[in-house]
Design a protein around this motif. Sequence first.
Motif, PDB file in Angstrom:
ATOM      1  N   LEU B 277       0.831  -1.212   0.000  1.00 22.79           N
ATOM      2  CA  LEU B 277       0.000   0.000   0.000  1.00 22.79           C
ATOM      3  C   LEU B 277       0.864   1.259   0.000  1.00 22.79           C
ATOM      4  O   LEU B 277       0.560   2.237  -0.686  1.00 22.79           O
ATOM      5  N   PHE B 283       3.360   5.323  -6.106  1.00 21.93           N
ATOM      6  CA  PHE B 283       2.924   5.207  -7.488  1.00 21.93           C
ATOM      7  C   PHE B 283       2.018   6.324  -7.924  1.00 21.93           C
ATOM      8  O   PHE B 283       2.154   6.864  -9.011  1.00 21.93           O
ATOM      9  N   ILE B 287       2.843   8.601 -11.034  1.00 19.02           N
ATOM     10  CA  ILE B 287       1.979   8.690 -12.210  1.00 19.02           C
ATOM     11  C   ILE B 287       1.528  10.113 -12.448  1.00 19.02           C
ATOM     12  O   ILE B 287       1.440  10.562 -13.588  1.00 19.02           O
ATOM     13  N   GLU B 320      -8.303   5.262   2.337  1.00 18.83           N
ATOM     14  CA  GLU B 320      -7.714   4.535   1.204  1.00 18.83           C
ATOM     15  C   GLU B 320      -8.538   4.761  -0.063  1.00 18.83           C
ATOM     16  O   GLU B 320      -7.992   4.867  -1.160  1.00 18.83           O
ATOM     17  N   ILE B 321      -9.855   4.811   0.108  1.00 16.35           N
ATOM     18  CA  ILE B 321     -10.715   4.984  -1.059  1.00 16.35           C
ATOM     19  C   ILE B 321     -10.385   6.311  -1.732  1.00 16.35           C
ATOM     20  O   ILE B 321     -10.236   6.383  -2.957  1.00 16.35           O
ATOM     21  N   PHE B 324      -6.849   6.256  -3.489  1.00 24.62           N
ATOM     22  CA  PHE B 324      -6.747   5.481  -4.725  1.00 24.62           C
ATOM     23  C   PHE B 324      -7.682   5.977  -5.814  1.00 24.62           C
ATOM     24  O   PHE B 324      -7.435   5.754  -6.995  1.00 24.62           O
ATOM     25  N   THR B 325      -8.763   6.660  -5.414  1.00 25.05           N
ATOM     26  CA  THR B 325      -9.629   7.230  -6.439  1.00 25.05           C
ATOM     27  C   THR B 325      -8.956   8.436  -7.082  1.00 25.05           C
ATOM     28  O   THR B 325      -9.188   8.751  -8.241  1.00 25.05           O
ATOM     29  N   ILE B 327      -6.158   8.697  -8.193  1.00 24.51           N
ATOM     30  CA  ILE B 327      -5.284   8.344  -9.316  1.00 24.51           C
ATOM     31  C   ILE B 327      -6.051   8.316 -10.638  1.00 24.51           C
ATOM     32  O   ILE B 327      -5.477   8.554 -11.697  1.00 24.51           O
ATOM     33  N   ILE B 328      -7.368   8.064 -10.565  1.00 28.05           N
ATOM     34  CA  ILE B 328      -8.096   7.821 -11.810  1.00 28.05           C
ATOM     35  C   ILE B 328      -8.193   9.068 -12.691  1.00 28.05           C
ATOM     36  O   ILE B 328      -7.864   8.999 -13.873  1.00 28.05           O
ATOM     37  N   LEU B 331      -4.880   9.488 -14.249  1.00 26.75           N
ATOM     38  CA  LEU B 331      -4.623   8.545 -15.341  1.00 26.75           C
ATOM     39  C   LEU B 331      -5.314   9.008 -16.621  1.00 26.75           C
ATOM     40  O   LEU B 331      -4.743   8.918 -17.714  1.00 26.75           O
TER      41      LEU B 331
END
Lengths: 589, 344
Positions: B277, B283, B287, B320-321, B324-325, B327-328, B331
């Motif tokens: 994690l 990451f 990114i 965490e949600i 990690f969201t 990143i979208i 991307l």
Amino acid sequence: MALDRRLIGFVGIAVVAAVPFLPIPPFWITLLNNIGLASLVAIGLVLLTGVGGMTSFGQAALVGFGAYTTAVLTTAYGFSPWATLPLSLLAGALVALPLGLITVRLSGHFLPLGTIAWGLALYYLFGQIQLFGRYDGITAIPPLELAGHRFFSSGSIYYVIWGCVIAVAIGARNLLDSRVGRSLRALRGGTQAAEAFGVDIVRAKLTVFVLAGVLAALSGWLYAHMQRSVNPTPFGLNMGIEYLLMAVVGGAGHVWGAIFGASLVLILKDLLQRFLPDLVGITGNFEMIVFGILLVAILQFSRDGLWPLILRALPARKRRPLPKADGALGRRKLAPEGTTLVKLEAARKTFGGLVAVNDVSFDVKAGQIVGLIGPNGAGKSTTFNLITAISPLSGGKVIFGDATASAKSPREVARHGIARTFQHAKVLPEMTVLENVALGAHLRGRSGVVRSVLRLDRAEEAILLAEAETQIARVGLADYRDRPAGDLALGQIRILEIARALSLDPALLLLDEPAAGLRHGEKQELAELLKKLRAEGVGVLLVEHDMSFVMGLVDHLVVLDFGTKIAEGNPAEVRRHPAVVSAYLGGVS
Amino acid sequence: MEFTILAFLVQDGVTNGAIYALLGLALVLVFAVTRVIFIPQGEFVAYGALTLAFLDVGRMPGTAMLLVVFGIAAFLFDLVETRLRPGLPALARSAAINLVLPFAIYTAALFIVPTEPNAFVKALLTIVIVAPMGLYVYRIAYRPLSDATVLVLLITSVGVHLAMMGLGLAFFGAEGFRARPLTAGSFSVGFMPVAAQAVWIYGVTIAAMVGLYFFFEKTLLGKALRATAVNRLGARLVGVRTQLTGGTAFVLAATIGAVSGVLIAPITTVYYDTGFLIGLKGFVAAIIAGLSSFPVTALAAIGVGLVEALASFYASNFKEIIVFTLIIPVLIWRSLTTDHHEDD
């Protein structure tokens, strides 16, 4: 041949049906049930990864949506399990659709990273939602029930699961062997060729994404009613990785390989979980060490998975006789000779300060062969890309027929009845010559996903394939019909591209260096074919280096140098034109 | 009061962000040189932290034995490869790197561990044990695939991650550990206490960035790495040994991972799977920087740390949600702005 693959298939299904009657320990049945559930997800991944070229580590989260939908509806709202089946599948589709809309726009390696991100985020989300019982999950989910029989035992739900697996596998095979299937299979081999024949790439990618999501949700629905309780653990990233491992082990392009991969991985997991902890001395999920090594080893030593190795041991598939076509495709009514098919009006392309194509104007008429020539770097390929809408115009217009505006995408160009070949041939090496050529006729068929899965498309498919075969015979590749296109020599691949273009029934044919790599005899045959097309009223535009080929064939020549049109006219005139002589041979300035 | 909380959150965020920055740097480095998206980066963090924690209590860390096993495997790979053209010098070099080195480190650890050395010796020993693993992982998993696509290398990374996480479980168990800080205690800046360990983290992150800058700008090997990053084939044509640069990149990444592990071991409890994690958050930063820019990566990492710190206060369950969201959209933006050409 006595042993054909169909027979092996029937024997396989019979064995699957007989298993619960065999005197085997009950945990074998449980294991087989788990294999069936994983197979459904893995078949979805085969469509997504192996066929569509999109790697997803997030499928487990979609399984979760299928499972939670039925778990919530049956326990909190009193739905009957069967009534929730369509709702679970719909949930899978509804979640996959926006995820897909985001994900399919991601390019290259960003796509799998995106699936890792939403795979993780959704897992944590499952653990936070009150309605989903947070990390404790939901228990006491009712079993499936049919005519008073409740599917409590693992032996009875076994038939439901494996019935689904076999139906899904057959449906997936049907889909891949169809008009839609060809367009999906084209996704992986680079999308330019498919797009040039009218395939909607984003839609095709979304289609596989949603299909994979629905299959994952189906697996989740079955899981919820088999296990009769759900919690977030099996829908996390580790499980998502495991599903991908199954697809990779099986060989990502093979539907039956998915079932094989799921079996291998889960049997291995069962064995490892039983014996490894004794070996290490403490308990834990040590199978992941072996799985990790297995994944890397397969990528290093057998990148196409293990299923192709098994296929090699099976009897070869027989040359398939084409189904009898009942009717033929309607032909385009070609415009009368002399009608303008494409008109360039001051077409311009700049890259930063460089003017690659400088206000070039010319047109191509029906029943005319036009050659576009020029020294290296003259801007021929860029002009070609402007006409085919691969790159956008910086200025000016490219007007097809009686259209009023320039085409926005290669797909729109194809719909105008314009077919092309590529300078660097773009065929799908794993598909047969027949399938490659049939892709050219994509726009001449109508059948969609549902008709293909249910095999209601057969009449149309027979006609499409018959058309493809006609074009293959016309260009002289009949002997290679069922060979993978990758087996062909370069010259033959160029001819194959022409057959594919002809399958579109084009009004205008755009050929990018068609004679490159052809032998003398092949060039002559190509010239004869183009002359025949001209006589039929088709317009042809060709970019070509081979002067003897061009001069004897074309009616009209356009000469570019440094992005600018320097001469135009019939071959004899152009040959004498001082600017042309100077461009090709160098002149005294 | 509100301001005090915010100040604490910011400090927390910057501290974590500094760690994510270190990892982000390593990820950018590895990707640029080898095109590998190095998901197992986080495992080196866990290995580093757990190794230090074991050394703290005077236990021999399992990673020392693991290093020997990795070395033997790498030697076998070399052996299989050189069997076609056996040469004694190549074999001797392979044996020195893959057999003698890990065995020497193992032996050294055997002697050092019972002497209860001071914190810096333990930290150094940890890094010496973990860093060479980068080389062996590269040799075993990635070098045979150096011509594969980014996608295949990414799936390989996921495999390596699984295997290394499982090995972490086997060697350290499922229990979490916390190590002693390099220097204990804290001092206050204005009203706010700052742990000495946090200062170490900031210092090392800055030092690593400056060090990487000099390495890439001033040394020949650094320039070779950059050349490989720009054009692999071109670099080979002018005599850069891309296998050497690949190995170097992985050793650097493993070193950075081990250092990060040493730094976080005293401030958080580390389990065998914690690294993953933490690495993924590095990451997110890498990114955002398009897997290419070191300074942007560092800035983005601080940003990720801050978002995480604020989220853990205002919506701790959704921490965490949220991360990690995050990143979208990045991307999507990256996909739209990155010019990608179809491979011919």
